[in-house]
Design a protein around this motif. Structure first.
Motif, PDB file in Angstrom:
ATOM      1  N   UNK A 140       3.054  12.005   5.350  1.00 35.86           N
ATOM      2  CA  UNK A 140       2.122  12.884   6.063  1.00 35.86           C
ATOM      3  C   UNK A 140       2.773  14.250   6.254  1.00 35.86           C
ATOM      4  N   UNK A 141       1.952  15.265   6.380  1.00 39.91           N
ATOM      5  CA  UNK A 141       2.456  16.630   6.512  1.00 39.91           C
ATOM      6  C   UNK A 141       2.945  16.969   7.911  1.00 39.91           C
ATOM      7  N   UNK A 142       2.452  16.270   8.908  1.00 37.44           N
ATOM      8  CA  UNK A 142       2.863  16.529  10.286  1.00 37.44           C
ATOM      9  C   UNK A 142       4.323  16.129  10.461  1.00 37.44           C
ATOM     10  N   UNK A 143       5.103  16.924  11.177  1.00 37.21           N
ATOM     11  CA  UNK A 143       6.500  16.542  11.399  1.00 37.21           C
ATOM     12  C   UNK A 143       6.617  15.156  12.038  1.00 37.21           C
ATOM     13  N   UNK A 144       7.543  14.369  11.563  1.00 38.38           N
ATOM     14  CA  UNK A 144       7.745  13.012  12.043  1.00 38.38           C
ATOM     15  C   UNK A 144       7.983  12.965  13.547  1.00 38.38           C
ATOM     16  N   UNK A 190       0.866  -1.178   0.000  1.00 40.38           N
ATOM     17  CA  UNK A 190       0.000   0.000   0.000  1.00 40.38           C
ATOM     18  C   UNK A 190       0.905   1.230   0.000  1.00 40.38           C
ATOM     19  N   UNK A 191       0.645   2.156  -0.929  1.00 35.52           N
ATOM     20  CA  UNK A 191       1.339   3.448  -0.938  1.00 35.52           C
ATOM     21  C   UNK A 191       0.263   4.524  -0.897  1.00 35.52           C
ATOM     22  N   UNK A 192       0.292   5.342   0.175  1.00 38.13           N
ATOM     23  CA  UNK A 192      -0.752   6.354   0.324  1.00 38.13           C
ATOM     24  C   UNK A 192      -0.344   7.413   1.347  1.00 38.13           C
ATOM     25  N   UNK A 193      -0.948   8.606   1.232  1.00 33.90           N
ATOM     26  CA  UNK A 193      -0.721   9.646   2.226  1.00 33.90           C
ATOM     27  C   UNK A 193      -1.619   9.409   3.441  1.00 33.90           C
ATOM     28  N   UNK A 194      -1.156   9.831   4.603  1.00 30.01           N
ATOM     29  CA  UNK A 194      -1.980   9.813   5.809  1.00 30.01           C
ATOM     30  C   UNK A 194      -2.822  11.085   5.798  1.00 30.01           C
ATOM     31  N   UNK A 195      -4.137  10.914   5.832  1.00 37.16           N
ATOM     32  CA  UNK A 195      -5.060  12.040   5.919  1.00 37.16           C
ATOM     33  C   UNK A 195      -5.887  11.861   7.175  1.00 37.16           C
ATOM     34  N   UNK A 196      -5.893  12.871   8.030  1.00 35.88           N
ATOM     35  CA  UNK A 196      -6.648  12.801   9.281  1.00 35.88           C
ATOM     36  C   UNK A 196      -6.308  11.525  10.047  1.00 35.88           C
ATOM     37  N   UNK A 197      -5.028  11.243  10.139  1.00 34.73           N
ATOM     38  CA  UNK A 197      -4.455  10.089  10.837  1.00 34.73           C
ATOM     39  C   UNK A 197      -5.017   8.754  10.352  1.00 34.73           C
ATOM     40  N   UNK A 198      -5.305   8.662   9.081  1.00 35.89           N
ATOM     41  CA  UNK A 198      -5.808   7.398   8.556  1.00 35.89           C
ATOM     42  C   UNK A 198      -5.660   7.285   7.055  1.00 35.89           C
ATOM     43  N   UNK A 199      -6.337   6.292   6.509  1.00 38.20           N
ATOM     44  CA  UNK A 199      -6.301   6.027   5.080  1.00 38.20           C
ATOM     45  C   UNK A 199      -7.192   7.013   4.332  1.00 38.20           C
ATOM     46  N   UNK A 200      -6.788   7.445   3.129  1.00 38.61           N
ATOM     47  CA  UNK A 200      -7.701   8.217   2.287  1.00 38.61           C
ATOM     48  C   UNK A 200      -8.981   7.397   2.046  1.00 38.61           C
ATOM     49  N   UNK A 201     -10.102   8.058   1.908  1.00 40.92           N
ATOM     50  CA  UNK A 201     -11.396   7.376   1.775  1.00 40.92           C
ATOM     51  C   UNK A 201     -11.392   6.315   0.674  1.00 40.92           C
ATOM     52  N   UNK A 202     -10.734   6.606  -0.441  1.00 38.96           N
ATOM     53  CA  UNK A 202     -10.744   5.660  -1.561  1.00 38.96           C
ATOM     54  C   UNK A 202     -10.041   4.355  -1.187  1.00 38.96           C
ATOM     55  N   UNK A 203      -8.978   4.438  -0.377  1.00 38.41           N
ATOM     56  CA  UNK A 203      -8.279   3.227   0.047  1.00 38.41           C
ATOM     57  C   UNK A 203      -9.032   2.527   1.174  1.00 38.41           C
ATOM     58  N   UNK A 204      -9.601   3.295   2.093  1.00 38.88           N
ATOM     59  CA  UNK A 204     -10.410   2.691   3.156  1.00 38.88           C
ATOM     60  C   UNK A 204     -11.566   1.917   2.522  1.00 38.88           C
TER      61      UNK A 204
END
Length: 194
Positions: free
Chosen positions: A129-133, A80-94
């Motif tokens: 993810x945009x939040x600092x690691x 799985x390759x995806x960005x973290x949005x709102x601390x979770x999976x993008x809706x399309x992947x969920x």
């Protein structure tokens, strides 16, 4: 080995797309067979509807779900390759997980509990993810994301998690940092699947 990459990012200019390209080229360089399922390019319909559930109960899995399940069945490794949005999976992947990792295909319940039906496959995840690691590490979010995806999704259905890369601060870093991330992807893929 046969690799299936489930990719979820709408922007072809994104870091995620560069990560996808790096992953594919590294795997192919090492002689692996790679199939990419780009959920946005496929316009994958993510909403699990009552009609889907009723069809699957009747043994008539909808065509789009069946297609994805066949790709999973034929693969040795699922990435799985995806960005973290709102601390979770993008809706399309969920929605992909909701619809494709369905009861009777990916898991079932037996006399001794959960039957993991995708045992024997390996799983790998790459996130941005945009939040600092450092912040995600400090508050426990990095570990939380690993638990919910590696164990909550892959482990639940019997897929063995073999690696999980999380890259933070995306959108606020310099070019060298992004190049370093891609080098880490290449190195990790090489070491896991040489």
């Amino acid at each position: 080995m046969k690799h299936l990459i489930i990719y979820a990012h709408a922007n072809p200019e994104s870091l995620n797309h560069s990560i996808l390209e790096t992953t594919v080229s590294t795997l192919e360089k090492n002689g692996h067979e790679v199939v990419v399922r780009d959920l946005y390019a496929l316009d994958f319909q993510p909403v699990l509807k009552p009609a889907d559930t009723n069809a699957m109960k009747a043994g008539e899995t909808p065509k789009d779900i069946k297609t994805e399940q066949e790709f999973i069945t034929q693969s040795d490794v699922i990435t799985f390759i995806y960005p973290i949005w709102w601390t979770g999976l993008p809706a399309i992947l969920k929605g992909y997980v909701d619809r494709v990792f369905s009861y009777g295909f990916a898991y079932a319940y037996g006399e001794e509990g959960i039957v993991k039906m995708l045992t024997g496959k390996k799983g790998f995840i790459i996130n941005t993810h945009g939040t600092p690691k450092e912040y995600y590490d400090e508050i426990g979010m990095t570990e939380g994301l690993k638990i919910t995806s590696d164990i909550g999704i892959f482990g639940f259905v019997g897929i063995e998690p073999v690696g999980h890369l999380l890259f933070g601060g995306v959108g606020s870093l310099n070019e060298e940092a992004y190049k370093g991330m891609l080098k880490e992807v290449e190195h990790t893929v090489d070491s896991l699947f040489s």
